[in-house]
Design an enzyme around this catalytic site. Structure first.
Site, PDB file in Angstrom:
ATOM      1  N   ASP A  29       0.836  -1.199   0.000  1.00 43.90           N
ATOM      2  CA  ASP A  29       0.000   0.000   0.000  1.00 43.90           C
ATOM      3  C   ASP A  29       0.874   1.253   0.000  1.00 43.90           C
ATOM      4  O   ASP A  29       2.000   1.234   0.516  1.00 43.90           O
ATOM      5  CB  ASP A  29      -0.901  -0.030   1.249  1.00 43.90           C
ATOM      6  CG  ASP A  29      -2.071   0.925   1.132  1.00 43.90           C
ATOM      7  OD1 ASP A  29      -2.269   1.538   0.063  1.00 43.90           O
ATOM      8  OD2 ASP A  29      -2.795   1.082   2.141  1.00 43.90           O
ATOM      9  N   ASN A  77     -10.667  -3.330  -6.290  1.00 49.52           N
ATOM     10  CA  ASN A  77      -9.853  -2.344  -7.028  1.00 49.52           C
ATOM     11  C   ASN A  77     -10.448  -1.965  -8.394  1.00 49.52           C
ATOM     12  O   ASN A  77     -10.051  -0.963  -8.988  1.00 49.52           O
ATOM     13  CB  ASN A  77      -8.404  -2.829  -7.215  1.00 49.52           C
ATOM     14  CG  ASN A  77      -7.567  -2.748  -5.953  1.00 49.52           C
ATOM     15  OD1 ASN A  77      -6.637  -3.528  -5.764  1.00 49.52           O
ATOM     16  ND2 ASN A  77      -7.878  -1.806  -5.064  1.00 49.52           N
TER      17      ASN A  77
HETATM   18  C1  FPP Z   1      -2.167   0.195  -3.240  1.00 49.72           C
HETATM   19  O1  FPP Z   1      -1.612   1.484  -3.212  1.00 49.72           O
HETATM   20  C2  FPP Z   1      -1.568  -0.550  -4.320  1.00 49.72           C
HETATM   21  C3  FPP Z   1      -2.252  -1.178  -5.312  1.00 49.72           C
HETATM   22  C4  FPP Z   1      -3.714  -1.249  -5.381  1.00 49.72           C
HETATM   23  C5  FPP Z   1      -1.536  -1.857  -6.395  1.00 49.72           C
HETATM   24  C6  FPP Z   1      -0.403  -2.658  -5.954  1.00 49.72           C
HETATM   25  C7  FPP Z   1       0.408  -3.062  -7.112  1.00 49.72           C
HETATM   26  C8  FPP Z   1       1.752  -3.007  -7.132  1.00 49.72           C
HETATM   27  C9  FPP Z   1       2.567  -2.625  -5.988  1.00 49.72           C
HETATM   28  C10 FPP Z   1       2.513  -3.457  -8.310  1.00 49.72           C
HETATM   29  C11 FPP Z   1       2.197  -4.884  -8.589  1.00 49.72           C
HETATM   30  C12 FPP Z   1       3.143  -5.483  -9.467  1.00 49.72           C
HETATM   31  C13 FPP Z   1       2.897  -6.583 -10.196  1.00 49.72           C
HETATM   32  C14 FPP Z   1       4.015  -7.199 -10.883  1.00 49.72           C
HETATM   33  C15 FPP Z   1       1.564  -7.176 -10.374  1.00 49.72           C
HETATM   34  P1  FPP Z   1      -2.579   2.717  -3.409  1.00 49.72           P
HETATM   35  O2  FPP Z   1      -2.652   3.007  -4.861  1.00 49.72           O
HETATM   36  O3  FPP Z   1      -3.887   2.435  -2.772  1.00 49.72           O
HETATM   37  O4  FPP Z   1      -1.792   3.842  -2.648  1.00 49.72           O
HETATM   38  P2  FPP Z   1      -2.434   5.048  -1.832  1.00 49.72           P
HETATM   39  O5  FPP Z   1      -3.228   4.431  -0.710  1.00 49.72           O
HETATM   40  O6  FPP Z   1      -1.248   5.810  -1.356  1.00 49.72           O
HETATM   41  O7  FPP Z   1      -3.291   5.826  -2.784  1.00 49.72           O
END
Ligand code: FPP
Length: 256
Positions: A29, A77
């Site tokens: 996250d 998501n």
């Molecule tokens: C949450 O951060 C993250 C996600 C929903 C996506 C996670 C994916 C990756 C880390 C890359 C995955 C890689 C592969 C190879 C599949 P957020 O966007 O909710 O962050 P925020 O809470 O700061 O907005």
């Protein structure tokens, strides 16, 4: 429980090699906040987050972790803006296109849990190709939760078990914890199905529909570090915290 993470106060963290968690699960996250801090679009955070996945995979494999489960895309998501969803769906393609040789070099086997057939065709292909290309690897399992939700996991398992009862393949009294575990999406991990350690980055302290059954006795570690800033040393810090915990699984210690 909360790890303050002063960006690696010690040069290197020494760990007990006999108490490395066998299954580590991570809620990655903070990609969006990482990007925002740099006045970049959110997708820049996800791109950097993908680089972190590479770093952490290599670090975990080197430490002797047996299973690394990463929450890459949840069933919730899909509610994000279309452009962001499209970018996230492209990440496994980018990741596997250039990282599979290194995975093989590190003897890492890829697996995926979630509803893969709802993903765009190129994502499905990248995932299935990576699974096939690493199928002979015998080291760490890199298990991506993609289009995964724990309530969905449990619902599907309950329906499957109910059908088996209906078809007289099993009786109601056969339904025990082990049978339920084997019907969940982590069932293929056998003795490693339940994480020993669950990490969530970015300071949020929620489970967000991840492995609800499987984390019954997991140690939970939360860090303020944003996922794109997480690295091999941060992973070691989390494991050091884990090694300080006294795991009793509801029982008592021998001395008590
Ligand atoms: C949450 O951060 C993250 C996600 C929903 C996506 C996670 C994916 C990756 C880390 C890359 C995955 C890689 C592969 C190879 C599949 P957020 O966007 O909710 O962050 P925020 O809470 O700061 O907005």
């Amino acid at each position: 429980m909360f790890n303050n993470n002063k960006k690696h106060p010690e040069a290197t963290i020494s760990l007990d090699p006999n108490r490395i968690p066998e299954h580590i699960a991570i809620i990655m996250d903070g990609n969006g906040r990482w990007a925002k801090k740099r006045h970049l679009p959110r997708i820049a955070g996800h791109r950097q987050g993908m680089e972190t996945v590479k770093t952490v995979t290599k670090a975990a494999s080197k430490l002797g972790v047996k299973v690394l489960t990463l929450y890459a895309f949840s069933t919730e998501n899909w509610k994000r803006p279309k452009d962001e969803v499209n970018f996230l769906m492209g990440l496994p393609v980018k990741f596997f296109n250039n990282f599979v040789p290194e995975l093989i070099e590190n003897n890492v086997k890829v697996s995926v849990m979630g509803i893969v057939d709802e993903l765009p065709q190129p994502t499905q292909k990248a995932v299935y190709d990576a699974i096939a290309q690493t199928s002979d690897c015998t080291g760490m399992i890199l298990n991506f939760a993609l289009n995964y939700g724990s309530r969905l996991d449990i619902r599907m398992a309950v329906r499957q078990i109910a059908n088996e009862v209906k078809e007289n393949a099993i009786s109601v009294s056969d339904i025990n914890d082990d049978l339920i575990s084997r019907h969940l999406m982590t069932g293929f991990l056998n003795q490693y199905a339940d994480p020993d350690l669950l990490i969530r980055t970015s300071g949020e302290e929620r489970i967000s529909n991840f492995l609800l059954w499987q984390i019954a006795y997991s140690e939970l570690v939360f860090t303020k570090t944003l996922w794109p800033d997480f690295d091999g040393e941060t992973l070691k810090e989390m494991i050091r915290d884990y090694q300080k915990r006294d795991r009793r699984f509801g029982g008592l210690n021998q001395e008590e």
